[in-house]
Motif scaffolding. Structure first.
Motif, mmCIF file in Angstrom:
data_model
loop_
_atom_site.group_PDB
_atom_site.id
_atom_site.type_symbol
_atom_site.label_atom_id
_atom_site.label_comp_id
_atom_site.label_asym_id
_atom_site.label_seq_id
_atom_site.Cartn_x
_atom_site.Cartn_y
_atom_site.Cartn_z
ATOM 1 N N ILE A 317 -15.141 -13.317 26.614
ATOM 2 C CA ILE A 317 -13.689 -13.133 26.655
ATOM 3 C C ILE A 317 -13.419 -11.791 27.335
ATOM 4 N N MET A 318 -12.682 -11.850 28.439
ATOM 5 C CA MET A 318 -12.411 -10.643 29.212
ATOM 6 C C MET A 318 -10.906 -10.397 29.299
ATOM 7 N N ILE A 319 -10.529 -9.163 29.146
ATOM 8 C CA ILE A 319 -9.149 -8.731 29.330
ATOM 9 C C ILE A 319 -8.895 -8.614 30.838
ATOM 10 N N PRO A 320 -7.701 -8.979 31.311
ATOM 11 C CA PRO A 320 -7.407 -8.757 32.732
ATOM 12 C C PRO A 320 -7.753 -7.329 33.157
ATOM 13 N N GLY A 321 -8.501 -7.216 34.228
ATOM 14 C CA GLY A 321 -8.949 -5.912 34.715
ATOM 15 C C GLY A 321 -10.399 -5.616 34.383
ATOM 16 N N ASP A 322 -10.939 -6.210 33.295
ATOM 17 C CA ASP A 322 -12.330 -5.943 32.903
ATOM 18 C C ASP A 322 -13.295 -6.269 34.039
ATOM 19 N N ARG A 323 -13.112 -7.436 34.642
ATOM 20 C CA ARG A 323 -14.015 -7.873 35.708
ATOM 21 C C ARG A 323 -13.953 -6.915 36.895
ATOM 22 N N GLU A 324 -12.743 -6.476 37.235
ATOM 23 C CA GLU A 324 -12.583 -5.592 38.392
ATOM 24 C C GLU A 324 -13.212 -4.223 38.148
ATOM 25 N N TYR A 325 -13.067 -3.682 36.925
ATOM 26 C CA TYR A 325 -13.691 -2.396 36.624
ATOM 27 C C TYR A 325 -15.210 -2.500 36.690
ATOM 28 N N LYS A 326 -15.752 -3.621 36.192
ATOM 29 C CA LYS A 326 -17.200 -3.836 36.234
ATOM 30 C C LYS A 326 -17.681 -3.917 37.686
ATOM 31 N N ARG A 327 -16.966 -4.688 38.500
ATOM 32 C CA ARG A 327 -17.340 -4.810 39.906
ATOM 33 C C ARG A 327 -17.220 -3.483 40.631
ATOM 34 N N TYR A 328 -16.214 -2.691 40.273
ATOM 35 C CA TYR A 328 -16.016 -1.394 40.916
ATOM 36 C C TYR A 328 -17.259 -0.530 40.761
ATOM 37 N N ASP A 329 -17.763 -0.431 39.535
ATOM 38 C CA ASP A 329 -18.950 0.393 39.278
ATOM 39 C C ASP A 329 -20.172 -0.164 40.010
ATOM 40 N N GLU A 330 -20.336 -1.481 39.974
ATOM 41 C CA GLU A 330 -21.486 -2.102 40.638
ATOM 42 C C GLU A 330 -21.432 -1.912 42.151
ATOM 43 N N ASN A 331 -20.260 -2.163 42.740
ATOM 44 C CA ASN A 331 -20.122 -2.071 44.194
ATOM 45 C C ASN A 331 -20.162 -0.624 44.685
ATOM 46 N N LYS A 332 -19.720 0.292 43.840
ATOM 47 C CA LYS A 332 -19.814 1.708 44.194
ATOM 48 C C LYS A 332 -21.282 2.113 44.312
ATOM 49 N N ALA A 333 -22.096 1.568 43.435
ATOM 50 C CA ALA A 333 -23.517 1.914 43.426
ATOM 51 C C ALA A 333 -24.322 1.151 44.476
ATOM 52 N N HIS A 334 -23.976 -0.117 44.694
ATOM 53 C CA HIS A 334 -24.830 -0.979 45.524
ATOM 54 C C HIS A 334 -24.175 -1.431 46.835
ATOM 55 N N GLY A 335 -22.925 -1.071 47.069
ATOM 56 C CA GLY A 335 -22.264 -1.450 48.309
ATOM 57 C C GLY A 335 -21.407 -2.691 48.148
ATOM 58 N N VAL A 336 -20.475 -2.878 49.087
ATOM 59 C CA VAL A 336 -19.585 -4.031 49.067
ATOM 60 C C VAL A 336 -20.103 -5.079 50.043
ATOM 61 N N SER A 337 -19.855 -6.339 49.734
ATOM 62 C CA SER A 337 -20.328 -7.443 50.564
ATOM 63 C C SER A 337 -19.263 -7.832 51.589
ATOM 64 N N ILE A 338 -19.698 -8.028 52.829
ATOM 65 C CA ILE A 338 -18.812 -8.428 53.922
ATOM 66 C C ILE A 338 -19.313 -9.758 54.472
ATOM 67 N N ASP A 339 -18.427 -10.749 54.558
ATOM 68 C CA ASP A 339 -18.838 -12.051 55.071
ATOM 69 C C ASP A 339 -19.155 -11.961 56.565
ATOM 70 N N ASP A 340 -19.881 -12.947 57.077
ATOM 71 C CA ASP A 340 -20.366 -12.915 58.460
ATOM 72 C C ASP A 340 -19.230 -12.902 59.488
ATOM 73 N N THR A 341 -18.179 -13.670 59.238
ATOM 74 C CA THR A 341 -17.051 -13.708 60.180
ATOM 75 C C THR A 341 -16.371 -12.352 60.264
ATOM 76 N N THR A 342 -16.149 -11.719 59.113
ATOM 77 C CA THR A 342 -15.533 -10.387 59.115
ATOM 78 C C THR A 342 -16.457 -9.362 59.762
ATOM 79 N N THR A 343 -17.759 -9.478 59.512
ATOM 80 C CA THR A 343 -18.727 -8.567 60.133
ATOM 81 C C THR A 343 -18.615 -8.622 61.653
ATOM 82 N N LYS A 344 -18.525 -9.841 62.198
ATOM 83 C CA LYS A 344 -18.366 -10.002 63.644
ATOM 84 C C LYS A 344 -17.044 -9.401 64.117
ATOM 85 N N GLN A 345 -15.984 -9.569 63.355
ATOM 86 C CA GLN A 345 -14.691 -8.991 63.704
ATOM 87 C C GLN A 345 -14.771 -7.463 63.742
ATOM 88 N N LEU A 346 -15.461 -6.878 62.770
ATOM 89 C CA LEU A 346 -15.598 -5.419 62.719
ATOM 90 C C LEU A 346 -16.386 -4.909 63.918
#
Length: 361
Positions: A317-346
């Motif tokens: 059971i998660m309160i709104p925002g719990d998932r985002e805070y968890k992802r924030y810490d994980e992505n800050k440490a390990h990087g954010v994922s970029i899909d292949d189409t966006t990678t090509k656009q960049l």
């Protein structure tokens, strides 16, 4: 999928926006809003939006050199003309001003007209929460959402965000008043994935599962005068028996607070003429009603009771925002994922602007 560090993403974005004549301060703000979305796992509103923003700049829907104009102001209210610049810029200006006003007057509101897409609504509400205030943020959007029993898109996904000070972090609810935002379907289309739920419909209110087919429908209804029928469903889905009229009502409330109150375009008319969005913000000082630390403690106590309710095996059971805070810490440490189409656009954007694209981790 490619992973990049949030710092590399921010540096790249700041360089891109500077190349398009945004000021140094505005470039940093725009970069921060997109990086923040990616860190929180809200990829639909992160760097994958960059090519879309740049196209609107090239089409002069967005004017980077224009500065927001304060049209009217009182100790508790603010009316701003975003002056056809990015919605992020006028929205940050509005919330910063509301924070100052609310600390003196308990409550204040702001309305923005002649604006554009402003990223995630939660970004601005969190600004209030971090100052010990309740924050509310709304925006209308392009016509994407099909009202109850209709076949045509008319309303925007019309985001609503609400924050409340709490420990260890503020409570954040941030979501579209439709089943999903159009950006989530756009992201699935880029990945070549199917839509997992009943999110979009065609002109006969038949559920569309192919993300590319749904994105084609949304592109036509949102960016052209063509009305092929179909769009995104309201909260409650495709059936009136599941109370989709409540989602319809939520979208209308945001429409009234934004396009109507700002005397700008309603969502249905933003794909023609001015292409203008409108925003609404409110800030409230909860300490007027009781000791802030006691209120924050009561909030956390309520959330803990909810999290510890009896639940289905293997679920959480998660309160709104719990998932985002968890992802924030994980992505800050390990990087954010970029899909292949966006990678090509960049990479294409980097080549066009003669700058270095973000390196993979």
């Amino acid at each position: 999928m490619m992973k990049i560090s949030s710092s590399a993403e921010a540096t790249f974005l700041e360089q891109v926006f500077a190349k398009y004549d945004f000021s140094k301060e505005d470039s940093a703000l725009l970069a921060d809003t997109l990086v923040d979305a990616d860190l929180r796992g809200i990829s639909s509103h992160g760097i994958q939006r960059l090519a879309w923003y740049l196209n609107m700049i090239k089409e002069h829907i967005i004017e980077p050199k224009n500065k927001p104009i304060i049209l009217k102001e009182t100790p508790t209210s603010l009316l701003i003309d975003a002056n056809q610049n990015m919605g992020h810029i006028a929205s940050a200006l509005a919330m910063k001003s509301l924070i100052e006003k609310t600390k003196k007057s308990v409550i204040s509101v702001a309305v923005i007209r002649n604006s554009n897409h402003f990223g995630t609504a939660g970004y601005y509400s969190r600004m209030a929460a971090e100052a010990g205030l309740i924050g509310i943020s709304n925006t209308n959007t392009r016509p994407l959402v099909v009202p109850t029993n209709s076949k045509d898109a008319f309303l925007g996904s019309n985001a609503f965000a609400f924050t409340f000070p709490a420990d260890p972090h503020p409570f954040v609810f941030d979501g579209a008043t439709s089943v999903v935002s159009g950006g989530k379907i756009q992201l699935l289309a880029k990945k070549g994935e199917q839509i997992p739920g009943e999110w979009a419909i065609d002109g006969d209110r038949g559920v569309v599962k192919d993300a590319n087919a749904a994105e084609d429908i949304l592109s036509k209804v949102a960016f052209t005068e063509e009305q092929p029928g179909g769009g995104v469903l309201t909260l409650g889905g495709n059936s009136e028996e599941n109370s989709n009229y409540k989602g319809f009502g939520n979208s209308l409330v945001v429409e009234l607070l934004t396009g109507i109150l700002a005397q700008g375009s309603i969502s249905a008319d933003t794909n023609t003429g001015k292409h203008d969005f409108s925003q609404f913000f409110m800030a409230i000082d909860p300490s007027f009603f009781g000791d802030l630390e006691v209120l924050k403690g009561n909030v956390e106590s309520m959330f803990d009771r909810i999290r510890n309710l009896d639940k289905l095996p293997g679920t959480q059971i998660m309160i709104p925002g719990d998932r985002e805070y968890k992802r924030y810490d994980e992505n800050k440490a390990h990087g954010v994922s970029i899909d292949d189409t966006t990678t090509k656009q960049l990479q294409d954007i980097a080549t066009e602007l003669n700058i270095q694209s973000p390196a993979a981790l």
